[in-house]
Design a protein around this motif. Structure first.
Motif, PDB file in Angstrom:
ATOM      1  N   THR A  26     137.964  63.061  -3.538  1.00 47.50           N
ATOM      2  CA  THR A  26     138.707  62.326  -2.530  1.00 47.50           C
ATOM      3  C   THR A  26     137.801  61.587  -1.551  1.00 47.50           C
ATOM      4  N   ARG A  27     136.831  62.271  -0.987  1.00 45.29           N
ATOM      5  CA  ARG A  27     136.032  61.662   0.063  1.00 45.29           C
ATOM      6  C   ARG A  27     135.263  60.427  -0.406  1.00 45.29           C
ATOM      7  N   PRO A  28     134.563  60.481  -1.561  1.00 47.03           N
ATOM      8  CA  PRO A  28     133.868  59.269  -1.987  1.00 47.03           C
ATOM      9  C   PRO A  28     134.808  58.096  -2.199  1.00 47.03           C
ATOM     10  N   GLY A  29     135.986  58.371  -2.766  1.00 43.91           N
ATOM     11  CA  GLY A  29     136.949  57.293  -2.977  1.00 43.91           C
ATOM     12  C   GLY A  29     137.389  56.677  -1.670  1.00 43.91           C
ATOM     13  N   LEU A  30     137.670  57.491  -0.680  1.00 47.57           N
ATOM     14  CA  LEU A  30     138.075  56.986   0.625  1.00 47.57           C
ATOM     15  C   LEU A  30     136.952  56.207   1.278  1.00 47.57           C
ATOM     16  N   LEU A  31     135.723  56.668   1.111  1.00 43.14           N
ATOM     17  CA  LEU A  31     134.578  55.999   1.699  1.00 43.14           C
ATOM     18  C   LEU A  31     134.413  54.608   1.103  1.00 43.14           C
ATOM     19  N   VAL A  32     134.547  54.503  -0.206  1.00 48.33           N
ATOM     20  CA  VAL A  32     134.442  53.199  -0.856  1.00 48.33           C
ATOM     21  C   VAL A  32     135.534  52.267  -0.335  1.00 48.33           C
ATOM     22  N   ASP A  33     136.752  52.783  -0.183  1.00 48.63           N
ATOM     23  CA  ASP A  33     137.848  51.965   0.348  1.00 48.63           C
ATOM     24  C   ASP A  33     137.505  51.435   1.733  1.00 48.63           C
ATOM     25  N   GLU A  34     136.913  52.276   2.570  1.00 48.85           N
ATOM     26  CA  GLU A  34     136.550  51.859   3.922  1.00 48.85           C
ATOM     27  C   GLU A  34     135.465  50.792   3.894  1.00 48.85           C
ATOM     28  N   VAL A  35     134.508  50.948   2.984  1.00 50.26           N
ATOM     29  CA  VAL A  35     133.427  49.970   2.872  1.00 50.26           C
ATOM     30  C   VAL A  35     133.976  48.644   2.359  1.00 50.26           C
ATOM     31  N   VAL A  36     134.865  48.698   1.363  1.00 51.15           N
ATOM     32  CA  VAL A  36     135.507  47.484   0.856  1.00 51.15           C
ATOM     33  C   VAL A  36     136.222  46.766   1.994  1.00 51.15           C
ATOM     34  N   ARG A  37     136.995  47.523   2.781  1.00 49.32           N
ATOM     35  CA  ARG A  37     137.765  46.926   3.885  1.00 49.32           C
ATOM     36  C   ARG A  37     136.831  46.262   4.905  1.00 49.32           C
ATOM     37  N   ALA A  38     135.733  46.934   5.214  1.00 48.72           N
ATOM     38  CA  ALA A  38     134.809  46.407   6.225  1.00 48.72           C
ATOM     39  C   ALA A  38     134.131  45.117   5.746  1.00 48.72           C
ATOM     40  N   ILE A  39     133.655  45.108   4.517  1.00 52.12           N
ATOM     41  CA  ILE A  39     132.982  43.906   4.000  1.00 52.12           C
ATOM     42  C   ILE A  39     133.990  42.783   3.805  1.00 52.12           C
ATOM     43  N   ARG A  40     135.183  43.116   3.330  1.00 45.83           N
ATOM     44  CA  ARG A  40     136.226  42.092   3.159  1.00 45.83           C
ATOM     45  C   ARG A  40     136.528  41.418   4.492  1.00 45.83           C
ATOM     46  N   GLU A  41     136.660  42.205   5.561  1.00 50.82           N
ATOM     47  CA  GLU A  41     136.945  41.634   6.879  1.00 50.82           C
ATOM     48  C   GLU A  41     135.812  40.723   7.337  1.00 50.82           C
ATOM     49  N   MET A  42     134.569  41.102   7.057  1.00 57.00           N
ATOM     50  CA  MET A  42     133.429  40.264   7.417  1.00 57.00           C
ATOM     51  C   MET A  42     133.533  38.891   6.760  1.00 57.00           C
ATOM     52  N   ILE A  43     133.942  38.874   5.482  1.00 61.40           N
ATOM     53  CA  ILE A  43     134.034  37.618   4.740  1.00 61.40           C
ATOM     54  C   ILE A  43     135.249  36.818   5.188  1.00 61.40           C
ATOM     55  N   VAL A  44     136.408  37.468   5.268  1.00 64.66           N
ATOM     56  CA  VAL A  44     137.651  36.774   5.629  1.00 64.66           C
ATOM     57  C   VAL A  44     137.561  36.195   7.034  1.00 64.66           C
ATOM     58  N   GLU A  45     136.991  36.938   7.962  1.00 64.78           N
ATOM     59  CA  GLU A  45     136.908  36.489   9.355  1.00 64.78           C
ATOM     60  C   GLU A  45     135.757  35.524   9.599  1.00 64.78           C
ATOM     61  N   GLY A  46     134.939  35.284   8.576  1.00 68.68           N
ATOM     62  CA  GLY A  46     133.861  34.313   8.703  1.00 68.68           C
ATOM     63  C   GLY A  46     132.623  34.827   9.412  1.00 68.68           C
ATOM     64  N   ARG A  47     132.474  36.149   9.495  1.00 69.66           N
ATOM     65  CA  ARG A  47     131.282  36.697  10.136  1.00 69.66           C
ATOM     66  C   ARG A  47     130.064  36.599   9.234  1.00 69.66           C
ATOM     67  N   VAL A  48     130.281  36.333   7.959  1.00 68.93           N
ATOM     68  CA  VAL A  48     129.204  35.953   7.045  1.00 68.93           C
ATOM     69  C   VAL A  48     129.597  34.610   6.443  1.00 68.93           C
TER      70      VAL A  48
END
Length: 250
Positions: A26-48
Motif C-alpha cells: 500500500t505505502r509504495p503505491g500511495l507514494l508513487v501517486d503523490e509523486v505523480v500528482r506533484a510532478i503533474r501539477e508542476m507541469i500543468v501549472e507551468g512551474r517547469v
C-alpha cells in the motif's frame, strides 16, 4: 502427513501477516501517486517550462523521496503525454508537436458531445446544476482577474462533462489527454479576448443542457472546442489551421 507448524506459524510461513502486506504494497503505491500528482501539477501549472529537462535526482530531493517513485511516476506521466523520455538524453516536459493539437481536438469532438448526450439521457443526472456552480465561479474569477483560477475551473468544467457520462471507457480515454489540455490552457489561454468568448460559450452550453436541447448543446460545444483552441494555432501547420477553421463554422 500433518504439518508440524502451528496455525500461527503456518500463517507467517505463507506470508499472511496483514501489517507486513500493507507495508509492502500500500505505502509504495500511495507514494508513487503523490509523486505523480506533484510532478503533474508542476507541469500543468507551468512551474517547469516546455522542453525543460527533468532530473530524477533533483525531483527526488525536492519532494523528499528516493529516485524509485520518481522514476515510476515519470513512466505514468509519459502515458499522459506530459513528459517525453529520450534514450541516452533524459526526461523532458512535453512540447506541442505539429499536428498534435488537431489530434487532441478530434478526440475531444468524439468524447465530450457523447458525454453530454449520455448525461442528458439520464433522468437522475445533475450535470446542469454542477456546471451552474462552476460557471458562477468562473465568472467570479474572471471579474477579479484571477486568470489561473479561471483556467483551472475551465478544466473542471470539461472534466465534469466527461464524468457525467457515467461511462468508464469515456473517462479512461479522456484521461489520456486531460492533463495535457490543462497544461495547454495554462500556457496559452490567458488572452482577455479569448477568455471573454470562452466565458460566453460556457454559459451557452449550460443553458442548452438546462433546456435539454442536445442538438444546440453539441453544436456550441464543438464550436467551442475548435474556436477555443484557436489561440494555439501558431503551433499548427497551415493544413491544421484550415481544418480547425472549417470546424468553427459547423
Amino acid at each position: 502427513m500433518k504439518s508440524s507448524l502451528k496455525p500461527s506459524s503456518r500463517k507467517q510461513a505463507a506470508g499472511e501477516n496483514p501489517e507486513k502486506r500493507a507495508g509492502k504494497l500500500t505505502r509504495p503505491g500511495l507514494l508513487v501517486d503523490e509523486v505523480v500528482r506533484a510532478i503533474r501539477e508542476m507541469i500543468v501549472e507551468g512551474r517547469v517550462l516546455p522542453g525543460e529537462r527533468l532530473s530524477e535526482n533533483a525531483l527526488a530531493a525536492e519532494l523528499g523521496v528516493s529516485t524509485t517513485p520518481v522514476r515510476e511516476a515519470i513512466a505514468l506521466l509519459r502515458r499522459e503525454g506530459l513528459v517525453t523520455v529520450q534514450p541516452q538524453s533524459g526526461t523532458y516536459v512535453f512540447e506541442l508537436q505539429p499536428g498534435e493539437l488537431n489530434q487532441l481536438c478530434e478526440l475531444r469532438f468524439a468524447l465530450e458531445p457523447a458525454a453530454v448526450q449520455l448525461a442528458m439521457e439520464d433522468p437522475a443526472s445533475t450535470l446542469a446544476e454542477a456546471l451552474d456552480t462552476i460557471v458562477d465561479n468562473m465568472r467570479a474569477a474572471q471579474d477579479s482577474g484571477a486568470v489561473k483560477r479561471y483556467l483551472a475551473l475551465d478544466t473542471t468544467f470539461h472534466d465534469t462533462i466527461i464524468a457525467a457520462s457515467g461511462n468508464p471507457y469515456i473517462l479512461s480515454a479522456y484521461a489520456l489527454i486531460g492533463a495535457k489540455m490543462a497544461a495547454l490552457r495554462n500556457r496559452l489561454g490567458d488572452d482577455p479576448h479569448h477568455m471573454e468568448k470562452s466565458m460566453r460559450e460556457h454559459v451557452e452550453i449550460v443553458e442548452a443542457i438546462h433546456e435539454r436541447d442536445l442538438s444546440r448543446a453539441t453544436h456550441i460545444l464543438v464550436r467551442h472546442i475548435a474556436r477555443k483552441e484557436g489561440s494555439y494555432w501558431e503551433h499548427l501547420d497551415p493544413e491544421e489551421m484550415s481544418s480547425l477553421s472549417r470546424l468553427r463554422k459547423v
